[in-house]
Design an enzyme around this catalytic site. Structure first.
Site, PDB file in Angstrom:
ATOM      1  N   HIS A 173       0.816  -1.215   0.000  1.00  0.00           N
ATOM      2  CA  HIS A 173       0.000   0.000   0.000  1.00  0.00           C
ATOM      3  C   HIS A 173       0.851   1.267   0.000  1.00  0.00           C
ATOM      4  O   HIS A 173       0.314   2.377   0.020  1.00  0.00           O
ATOM      5  CB  HIS A 173      -1.010  -0.005   1.159  1.00  0.00           C
ATOM      6  CG  HIS A 173      -0.457   0.287   2.513  1.00  0.00           C
ATOM      7  ND1 HIS A 173      -0.083  -0.695   3.408  1.00  0.00           N
ATOM      8  CD2 HIS A 173      -0.240   1.461   3.133  1.00  0.00           C
ATOM      9  CE1 HIS A 173       0.338  -0.135   4.521  1.00  0.00           C
ATOM     10  NE2 HIS A 173       0.256   1.167   4.385  1.00  0.00           N
TER      11      HIS A 173
ATOM     12  N   ASP B   1       0.033  -7.671   1.833  1.00  0.00           N
ATOM     13  CA  ASP B   1       0.537  -6.292   1.813  1.00  0.00           C
ATOM     14  C   ASP B   1       2.067  -6.297   1.812  1.00  0.00           C
ATOM     15  O   ASP B   1       2.720  -6.015   2.822  1.00  0.00           O
ATOM     16  CB  ASP B   1      -0.011  -5.537   3.023  1.00  0.00           C
ATOM     17  CG  ASP B   1       0.175  -4.031   2.908  1.00  0.00           C
ATOM     18  OD1 ASP B   1       0.586  -3.571   1.819  1.00  0.00           O
ATOM     19  OD2 ASP B   1      -0.093  -3.325   3.900  1.00  0.00           O
TER      20      ASP B   1
ATOM     21  N   SER C 291       4.449   2.443   7.724  1.00  0.00           N
ATOM     22  CA  SER C 291       4.136   1.219   6.981  1.00  0.00           C
ATOM     23  C   SER C 291       5.296   0.821   6.084  1.00  0.00           C
ATOM     24  O   SER C 291       5.992   1.673   5.542  1.00  0.00           O
ATOM     25  CB  SER C 291       2.900   1.410   6.111  1.00  0.00           C
ATOM     26  OG  SER C 291       1.748   1.451   6.893  1.00  0.00           O
TER      27      SER C 291
END
Length: 248
Positions: free
Chosen positions: A65, A109, A204
């Protein structure tokens, strides 16, 4: 389920590009030579940041992402506010998000970034070890996450690399929070919900380091500013990682 939808909306408003270090501390400068600072542009034309980590001289592993345009990677950084002599800034030649990733539910992810040139290995820039396929983290294991994410929910993004210590939880903790979106075969549940330590908005793609190996990748938090969070289980994607690197 309503809480999860509210969280996703909140993440999208803030860019959903990262998780944040809450309850952590500044790391010793350049003690994490595998860390990568990733900059990119989203469809809204704004700049965003993610974390990542060097796994080969010309490959960085991060979260899917964190995909965007005009991507670049800074290696060897501690303070990203000015050009340290230790830094190597390298554009991304090609991004390889996992084909099974979905930006609405966040499965798989994980993403590899191929750099335009190989990084020069120094004491400040070194690839990090991937986990062994037959070695898994378990509830109670103490790990740590580093990144340049915010230090508080409404705080500013820091310039200095931060780190927080987190404990692996039972899968039930994340199954309760994330419902059907949590898959224990490809994810790790991390962070004690009773302690104000978490990754959230700002990091992230950074590595979850357990037993001196990159066991996970910061993916998504359950609640704003609190644990647990779900981390992509790197050992579940070793064959995919090796295939992409070999073919590229």
């Amino acid at each position: 389920m309503a809480a999860v939808l509210i969280l996703l909306t909140f993440l999208l408003l803030l860019g959903a590009d990262a998780e944040e270090i809450i309850g952590g501390h500044e790391v010793k400068p350049h003690s994490r030579p595998y860390m990568a600072f990733i900059k990119f542009v989203k469809d809204d034309g704004k700049n965003y940041r993610c974390g990542g980590f060097l796994v080969r001289e010309n490959f960085v592993l991060t979260a899917a992402h964190c995909m965007g345009s005009a991507m670049s990677v800074t290696l060897g950084a501690h303070n990203i506010s000015f050009p340290e002599e230790t830094q190597q800034i390298i554009p991304v030649a090609k991004a390889f998000p996992h084909p099974g990733f979905n930006n609405k539910t966040f499965p798989n992810d994980i993403m590899l970034l191929k750099l335009e040139r190989k990084a020069l290995k120094t004491e400040y820039v070194r690839p990090f070890s991937l986990p062994r396929s037959n070695v898994h983290v378990k509830p109670g294991d103490v790990c740590h996450v580093a990144g340049w994410g915010m230090l508080a929910l409404k705080g500013k993004l820091p310039d200095i690399l931060q780190e927080v210590e987190l404990t692996v939880q039972k899968d039930q903790e994340c199954e309760f929070c994330f419902r059907r979106r949590y898959n224990k075969a490809t994810a790790i549940c991390v962070g004690d919900p009773k302690i104000k330590r978490a990754s959230f908005l700002g990091d992230s793609g950074g590595p979850l380091v357990c037993k001196n190996r990159a066991a996970g990748i910061v993916s998504l938090a359950c609640n704003d500013g609190s644990a647990p969070g779900t981390y992509t289980r790197v050992s579940s994607f070793l064959s995919w990682i090796q295939k992409i690197i070999k073919r590229s």
